[in-house]
Design an enzyme around this catalytic site. Sequence first.
Site, PDB file in Angstrom:
ATOM      1  CG  HIS A  72      -1.687  -1.241   1.443  1.00  0.00           C
ATOM      2  ND1 HIS A  72      -2.919  -1.539   0.895  1.00  0.00           N
ATOM      3  CD2 HIS A  72      -1.322  -2.334   2.164  1.00  0.00           C
ATOM      4  CE1 HIS A  72      -3.284  -2.758   1.297  1.00  0.00           C
ATOM      5  NE2 HIS A  72      -2.334  -3.264   2.058  1.00  0.00           N
ATOM      6  CB  SER A 114      13.276  23.324 -14.544  1.00  0.00           C
ATOM      7  OG  SER A 114      12.490  24.496 -14.584  1.00  0.00           O
TER       8      SER A 114
END
Length: 462
Positions: A153, A274
Amino acid sequence: MWGGRFAEGPSAIMREINASIPFDKALWREDIRASKAHVAMLGAAGIVSREDAATITAGLDQIAAEYARDGVPEDWDLEDIHMTVEARLTELIGPVAGRLHTARSRNDQVATDFRLWVRAANARALAGLNALRAALVDRADEHAATIMPGFTHLQTAQPVTLGHHLMAYFEMLGRDHARFSAAQDRLLECPLGSAALAGTGFPIDREATAAALDFDRPTRNSLDAVSDRDFALDYLMAASQCALHLSRLAEELILWASQPFGFASLPDSLSTGSSIMPQKRNPDAAELVRGHSGRIIGACNALMITMKGLPLAYSKDMQDDKPPVFEAAGLFDLSLAAMTGMIAETTFKADRMRAAAQAGHATATDLADWLVREADIPFREAHHITGEAVKLADAKACSLEDLALADLQGIDARIDERVFSALSIEASVASRSSYGGTAPDQVKQRVAEARAGFASDQSPEE
Ligand code: ARG
């Protein structure tokens, strides 16, 4: 080339919807190779004269040289690569070029060309997979004892070793390898000589053309041979399932390279920056591997849906088989190569992984198991006692192994100082030594077996 019975030529729309040359020109090498095999057989069988066969072969060689140098011209009137080659052959050698198409149809021609192309793509997949599997084994060996949190999970569950985690992908890719190998076996039948759909009355030698094109044998049913695209679907299905695995691995690398995880630093060579945020290093290659899997699975879907309603034998719908296969193969080759580079060159941050494994009370199951084993407490009760210990450690903001013995005994008096030997994450992973478990010695054994396996699991030749 089929104008005899028509009073007028096709409309502009007909020409455009019909033309496959913009994409099937990628088959030019296969088309010329198959034509050379065909005409050699026609000459040997006396179906065309030896002189004509030699003239046609020389013309085909010249066309191959032209295409290699200048590319393939795109004339929609010529429809496809098969007519494009034949038209050029006619320009070069005159009417004798028309003898090449004896005892053959574009239906068996395209099925043969496309099989040759898919066979090469399938062989590249096998080789690429082996390169990635080798990289995984090397990194797993290096990190057989590196501890990280194992998740269920996406919650910290139990400590595992990074080597074990990487070898999970080795297993998936081994199954992929088996699927591509099986596809390769089925690709070894040659459709050439099936002609339009029913075979031919000319005394052709199908064994000879099959052998010349490195197939094992001719196909057994002409109707099936010209209308079968299972070989392309086999490839796309194997590629889809493999792309799914690559996508899961890419997803993990993306998570691990994120700042909150900090488990890994991807290589500069497979990252981008970026234009606005100078600190950024983006896992674009991994994201594109994850993204490409959608397009590869989509290509498989597209061809299945194209094929599912077609009566025997050939229908023009089948011309739409090539774009999805060509697109998927390009994306898949790139995905395998990018992932191999990432696995080989990623820096794994063992200290961060260890700290995360330590922080999540990942050894709680070990405490419960110790209570069962050493204090003879039923597992459900041990689970409850351990839950209390986790709550206390959370309250004290420490790990289970940093709790004082007195604290633990305050929860259950049957606990003694020996428990600490079970609470370290090292002890935890070392204890999981069942076959296929995460213990470093188990990982080392699987790595050794994997390395030995490669010797007997080489990619077949294209
Ligand atoms: N361009 C065609 C294709 O890719 C070749 C086969 C044409 N056969 C035909 N009967 N029109 O499928």
